[in-house]
Design an enzyme around this catalytic site. Structure first.
Site, PDB file in Angstrom:
ATOM      1  CD1 TRP A 134      -2.662   1.608   0.523  1.00 28.86           C
ATOM      2  CD2 TRP A 134      -2.013   1.819   2.670  1.00 28.86           C
ATOM      3  NE1 TRP A 134      -3.388   2.627   1.092  1.00 28.86           N
ATOM      4  CE2 TRP A 134      -3.009   2.784   2.404  1.00 28.86           C
ATOM      5  CE3 TRP A 134      -1.464   1.768   3.946  1.00 28.86           C
ATOM      6  CZ2 TRP A 134      -3.465   3.675   3.372  1.00 28.86           C
ATOM      7  CZ3 TRP A 134      -1.912   2.642   4.908  1.00 28.86           C
ATOM      8  CH2 TRP A 134      -2.897   3.586   4.625  1.00 28.86           C
ATOM      9  CG  ASP A 215      -2.134  -2.754   7.617  1.00 29.01           C
ATOM     10  OD1 ASP A 215      -3.204  -2.681   8.239  1.00 29.01           O
ATOM     11  OD2 ASP A 215      -1.821  -1.945   6.706  1.00 29.01           O
ATOM     12  CE  LYS A 251     -10.326  -0.030   2.963  1.00 28.26           C
ATOM     13  NZ  LYS A 251      -9.365   0.957   3.413  1.00 28.26           N
TER      14      LYS A 251
END
Ligand code: LMR
Length: 402
Positions: A134, A215, A251
């Site tokens: 990311w 993560d 999310k």
């Protein structure tokens, strides 16, 4: 008049992900599609407000309460619920008091608080980040002062994992190096480790004294909330005594703008956990003082109710299944157009497809077809709809063949 101190300040280019939305918003073409940022949309193109979340929101409205400052490390019921979701209700680590969790400003906040915590304790440690990762991982750890090194991860020709390269690179790191790992739904590639590969990585971290920093931003978007936490739990089981977990509900609860995340640190014992917690609080206090109330109250309200929790898990499953359906639809349309080589998209996990399109092809997608993606070729399949998947497939086909 003397020149401004900002007279020579350089212009920073737009953010590689969030900047796309700024450009998209200015596009007036009706068929445009924003497949840049990682946001799940329903089949009508709206960001859903989950029914489970709405139930708590409604009850809060009926009993509007004062907003004092929360404790520096956040809402206690939220932290406790987050620990259970990540480490499991019957976790030995939790029972032993070895984990300390603090609410943070989303997953990015968790990464930054964790980075600042580690930088203070390990000032000379490097962080190893997967190639690719990311975009913001490098920005966050760089801003915290870390020297960043890459480890091999994605194998472009096979659209799979370069596991041998990954093990070799991790095996060369100095002891006490930090290793950033994606628990599931690797962003941007959608390529994850299987259980056996995770075990090998966890053993390697233990043997070499590396500090895993996991993560987990998409819990529940691959298999289900429990299975997707496999890696988070595994490192404790194999005996890694110190690791960090950054988690996010953006999310999984569709609460992007509420900034609900958490940093959890696994320590050797209860006393160490208490001292680490004091360090986390020091970081948060000096960075943004303390955490906001609303998002954490919504999440902890849902997770505390058996009924709402079950409803949330069902809604999470619904999002997961729709993404899967959209992957299938995109693959099928591309195959019908004459591009069966995109079949690999079906097997990638999470919200994204790492399409293999070049920056120039992504640029053409936007300029000619109003389809916005990240210039690394990352496409957010979670924002595709039945009504635009054909347009997107035609656009991808045109730029990849033309
Ligand atoms: C993404 O990768 O698109 C999301 O995690 C949103 C962001 O902050 O970049």
């Amino acid at each position: 008049m003397s020149a401004s101190v900002f007279a020579h300040v350089p212009l920073v280019p737009g953010d590689p992900i969030l900047g796309i939305t700024d450009v998209f918003n200015k596009d007036e073409r009706p068929f445009k599609a924003n497949l840049g940022v990682g946001i799940y949309c329903d089949d009508s193109g709206k960001i859903p407000v989950l029914e489970s979340v709405k139930a708590i929101e409604t009850s809060l409205l009926q009993n509007v309460r004062p907003r004092p400052y929360l404790p520096i490390d956040g809402l206690p019921s939220y932290n406790a619920a987050t620990q259970k979701l990540l480490f499991g209700a019957d976790s030995e680590l939790l029972a032993a008091g070895r984990v300390t969790t603090a609410q943070t400003l989303g997953g990015s906040g968790a990464l930054r608080v964790g980075a600042d915590l580690l930088k203070a304790q390990l000032p000379f440690a490097k962080i190893a980040i997967s190639a690719p990762s990311w975009e913001n991982h490098r920005a966050i750890f760089g801003a915290a002062g870390f020297e960043i090194v890459d480890y091999r991860y994605y194998d472009a020709p096979s659209h799979g994992l370069d596991f041998a390269g990954m093990l070799e690179d991790l095996g060369k790191l100095e002891p006490a190096s930090v290793v950033l790992l994606h628990a599931c739904c690797h962003n941007p590639t959608g390529v994850d480790l299987d259980k056996d590969q995770w075990k090998q990585v966890a053993e390697l971290c233990k043997e070499r004294g590396l500090v895993p920093f996991i993560d987990i931003a998409y819990q529940g978007f691959d298999k289900d909330a429990e299975s997707d936490a496999f890696a988070v739990r595994l490192f404790g089981e194999v005996g890694v005594t110190a690791y960090v977990v950054a988690s996010s509900y953006s999310k999984s609860f569709s609460l992007y703008g509420e900034r609900v995340g958490a940093v959890s640190v696994v320590t050797a014992d209860k006393d160490e956990a208490k001292r680490v917690n004091s360090q986390i609080k020091r970081v948060i206090r000096a960075t943004y003082s303390n955490n906001p109330t609303h998002g954490a109250t919504l999440v902890s309200g849902v997770l505390a109710s058996d009924e709402l929790r079950a409803l949330w898990l069902k809604e999470l499953g619904g999002m997961r299944e729709r993404i899967h359906t959209m992957r299938g639809a995109l693959v099928q349309k591309l195959a019908e157009l004459g591009a069966p080589e995109y079949g690999f998209i079906q097997h990638q996990a999470g919200m994204f497809s790492y399409s293999g399109l070049s920056a120039a092809q992504v640029e053409r997608l936007a300029s000619e077809f109003g389809v916005y993606a990240v210039n690394t070729g990352r496409i957010c399949v979670a924002a595709l709809r039945s009504s635009n998947v054909e347009h997107v497939a035609k656009a991808v086909y045109a730029v990849s063949k033309g």
